[in-house]
Design a protein around this motif. Structure first.
Motif, mmCIF file in Angstrom:
data_model
loop_
_atom_site.group_PDB
_atom_site.id
_atom_site.type_symbol
_atom_site.label_atom_id
_atom_site.label_comp_id
_atom_site.label_asym_id
_atom_site.label_seq_id
_atom_site.Cartn_x
_atom_site.Cartn_y
_atom_site.Cartn_z
ATOM 1 N N THR A 186 -0.737 -13.753 -12.723
ATOM 2 C CA THR A 186 0.377 -13.077 -13.392
ATOM 3 C C THR A 186 1.654 -13.852 -13.060
ATOM 4 N N THR A 187 2.674 -13.655 -13.871
ATOM 5 C CA THR A 187 3.930 -14.385 -13.694
ATOM 6 C C THR A 187 5.075 -13.396 -13.557
ATOM 7 N N SER A 188 5.909 -13.624 -12.556
ATOM 8 C CA SER A 188 7.018 -12.706 -12.284
ATOM 9 C C SER A 188 8.132 -12.859 -13.317
ATOM 10 N N ASP A 189 8.687 -11.725 -13.722
ATOM 11 C CA ASP A 189 9.895 -11.700 -14.540
ATOM 12 C C ASP A 189 10.991 -10.926 -13.806
ATOM 13 N N VAL A 190 10.841 -10.833 -12.477
ATOM 14 C CA VAL A 190 11.767 -10.076 -11.642
ATOM 15 C C VAL A 190 12.859 -11.014 -11.126
ATOM 16 N N PRO A 191 14.128 -10.627 -11.207
ATOM 17 C CA PRO A 191 15.196 -11.482 -10.669
ATOM 18 C C PRO A 191 14.914 -11.878 -9.223
ATOM 19 N N GLY A 192 15.118 -13.156 -8.934
ATOM 20 C CA GLY A 192 14.846 -13.680 -7.600
ATOM 21 C C GLY A 192 13.536 -14.412 -7.508
ATOM 22 N N THR A 193 12.552 -14.004 -8.312
ATOM 23 C CA THR A 193 11.256 -14.701 -8.330
ATOM 24 C C THR A 193 10.811 -14.998 -9.761
ATOM 25 N N ARG A 194 11.744 -14.969 -10.717
ATOM 26 C CA ARG A 194 11.377 -15.169 -12.114
ATOM 27 C C ARG A 194 10.649 -16.499 -12.285
ATOM 28 N N GLU A 195 9.562 -16.466 -13.039
ATOM 29 C CA GLU A 195 8.683 -17.591 -13.370
ATOM 30 C C GLU A 195 7.715 -17.937 -12.238
ATOM 31 N N LEU A 210 -12.661 -4.323 -6.163
ATOM 32 C CA LEU A 210 -11.793 -4.498 -5.007
ATOM 33 C C LEU A 210 -10.684 -5.434 -5.460
ATOM 34 N N LEU A 211 -9.437 -4.980 -5.401
ATOM 35 C CA LEU A 211 -8.295 -5.790 -5.819
ATOM 36 C C LEU A 211 -7.441 -6.099 -4.603
ATOM 37 N N VAL A 212 -7.287 -7.393 -4.298
ATOM 38 C CA VAL A 212 -6.490 -7.847 -3.166
ATOM 39 C C VAL A 212 -5.242 -8.536 -3.716
ATOM 40 N N VAL A 213 -4.076 -8.067 -3.287
ATOM 41 C CA VAL A 213 -2.812 -8.637 -3.765
ATOM 42 C C VAL A 213 -2.047 -9.216 -2.583
ATOM 43 N N GLY A 214 -1.284 -10.281 -2.849
ATOM 44 C CA GLY A 214 -0.539 -10.925 -1.781
ATOM 45 C C GLY A 214 0.830 -10.320 -1.599
ATOM 46 N N CYS A 215 1.684 -10.443 -2.629
ATOM 47 C CA CYS A 215 3.042 -9.914 -2.559
ATOM 48 C C CYS A 215 3.423 -9.129 -3.812
ATOM 49 N N SER A 216 2.647 -9.245 -4.865
ATOM 50 C CA SER A 216 2.893 -8.477 -6.100
ATOM 51 C C SER A 216 4.276 -8.738 -6.689
ATOM 52 N N HIS A 217 4.758 -9.980 -6.599
ATOM 53 C CA HIS A 217 6.067 -10.292 -7.168
ATOM 54 C C HIS A 217 6.157 -9.954 -8.658
ATOM 55 N N PRO A 218 5.121 -10.190 -9.455
ATOM 56 C CA PRO A 218 5.223 -9.842 -10.877
ATOM 57 C C PRO A 218 5.256 -8.337 -11.141
#
Length: 341
Positions: A186-195, A210-218
Motif C-alpha cells: 500500500t502507498t501512504s497519502d498521509v502528510p509526512g509520509t506521502r508516497e 493472520l495480518l502483520v503490519v509494520g507501521c501502517s503509514h498508509p
C-alpha cells in the motif's frame, strides 16, 4: 482459566520468560505462530526494549522475519536470547524504509547473507532499484559535457542500496511470496509520509488471515481492506497501527472504520500509541490480545490460558514512562494527529 473463542484459541506464551517445554509441545508443530522480537513495551525478562518492531512468523515449516528493529546490537541480543536461529530464516520482509524497522538487517546478513529480502520497490529507494533512463527529459541541443552520461545514458539505471550485497526482491504490487503468504503493498497519502510504500504480511491459516503490519503509514483501514480482498475473514491483526500521538477523534475514527471488517482478534504494538491501546482494549474486550516484547501468539485450536487479554493487558507505570519517552522522538513524533484514512 482456559476458554475457547470462535472455535479457536490463540495460546499466548511469554517465550522469553523460560516457557516450560510441555507448554509448547501441546500445540501441533504446524500451528502458525508469531513471536514479537522487538518493541518498546512488554514484560520480556532478559530481552531488551527499544523503539522499533520485529517479529518472527512460523507457518507451514517456513520461518519469515518481519522487520528488524531499530538497533542491530539490540536486535541481535533479542533474537539470541529468544533462541531464534537467523541462519534458518526462509525469507525476510521489510515493511518500509524507516530505520526503526531496518537497522537490525546488518545482524541478519552477518549470519544469513544469502537470505531473500522482500521490500517495497521505490525509485531511488534505500533497498536499491532500477529506472529506465527515459524517466528524465533530454535536450540534445546541450553540449555533451552538460548532459547526463554525455547524452548516451544506459537503457536502465541501476541504483544502489544501503546493503549492496543483500539479495533484495523489490515489490511494486501485492505478491504471493510463499504458498498462502502474501506481501501486501500500500502507498501512504498521509502528510509526512506521502508516497511511502509499505509492505504488510498476510498469512492464510485455517482460522482466517493472520495480518502483520509494520507501521501502517498508509492507514490501517486501507491495509485491512487490501487484506480482505485475499480473504474477508481476518483472524488476527498484529503490529504497529501508527496512532502514537493521535487525538481521541482520530482514534475513534479508526475504530469505527475497522468495524465493517470481520476481525476475530487484534494485537496492537509498536507505534499504535498508549491512548489507542486503551481505546482498542475497550472496543475489542476479550478479542484484544497483548503483544508486548517477548510474547508468542500461537494460532491453535487447543485450549490455553485466557490472558493476557482485554483490560488485563494494561501498561505498568514503568512501561508507560519508557514508552512515552521513546514515542516523543524520531519518525513517530508527529506535529499533527494521525487521522484515519
Amino acid at each position: 482459566m482456559a476458554m475457547r473463542v470462535s472455535n479457536v484459541l490463540l495460546l499466548l506464551v511469554l517465550s522469553a520468560l523460560g516457557l516450560a517445554p510441555g507448554a509448547r509441545a501441546a500445540s501441533p508443530a504446524s500451528a502458525p505462530k508469531i513471536t514479537v522480537l522487538y518493541d518498546a513495551f512488554g514484560d520480556p525478562g532478559p530481552l531488551r526494549k527499544d523503539w522499533g518492531f520485529a517479529a518472527l512468523i512460523e507457518v507451514d515449516g517456513k520461518r519469515i522475519l518481519f522487520d528488524t528493529g531499530n538497533d542491530a546490537e539490540v536486535f541481535a541480543h533479542n533474537v539470541k536470547t529468544a533462541g531464534v536461529d537467523l541462519s534458518r530464516l526462509d525469507s525476510v520482509v521489510l515493511s518500509h524504509r524507516h530505520s526503526d524497522h531496518t537497522a537490525g538487517l546488518a545482524a541478519v546478513l552477518a549470519t544469513n547473507p544469502d537470505v531473500v529480502i522482500h521490500a517495497p520497490q521505490e525509485g531511488f529507494g534505500l533497498f536499491g532499484s532500477s529506472l529506465p533512463s527515459s524517466f528524465y527529459r533530454k535536450d540534445a541541443a546541450l553540449p555533451a559535457r552538460q548532459r547526463y552520461f554525455d547524452g548516451n545514458p544506459p537503457q536502465t539505471l541501476v541504483l544502489g542500496s544501503a546493503w549492496p550485497d543483500a539479495h533484495f526482491n523489490p515489490l511494486a504490487k501485492t505478491t504471493e511470496i510463499a504458498p498462502g503468504v502474501w506481501a501486501i503493498i500500500t502507498t501512504s497519502d498521509v502528510p509526512g509520509t506521502r508516497e511511502l510504500r509499505e509492505l504488510s504480511l498476510a498469512v492464510r491459516t485455517p482460522q482466517g488471515l493472520l495480518l502483520v503490519v509494520g507501521c501502517s503509514h498508509p492507514g490501517l483501514p486501507l491495509i485491512v481492506a487490501e487484506a480482505a480482498k485475499l480473504d474477508p475473514h481476518l483472524h488476527l491483526v498484529i503490529g504497529g497501527f501508527h496512532y502514537v500521538n493521535a487525538d481521541d477523534a482520530a482514534i475513534a475514527n479508526v475504530i469505527q472504520a475497522l468495524q465493517p471488517f470481520k476481525i476475530d482478534f487484534i494485537a496492537p504494538g509498536h507505534c499504535t500509541g498508549e491512548a489507542t491501546f486503551a481505546a482498542l482494549q475497550a472496543a475489542y474486550g476479550q478479542r484484544y490480545l497483548y503483544a508486548g516484547l517477548g510474547v508468542t501468539l500461537i494460532l491453535d485450536k487447543a485450549e490455553g490460558p485466557d490472558r493476557p487479554r482485554g483490560k488485563a493487558a494494561a501498561f505498568s507505570p514503568g512501561e508507560r514512562d519508557a514508552y512515552r519517552a521513546l514515542a516523543r522522538t524520531g519518525e513517530h513524533a508527529h506535529a499533527e494527529p494521525i487521522a484515519a484514512r
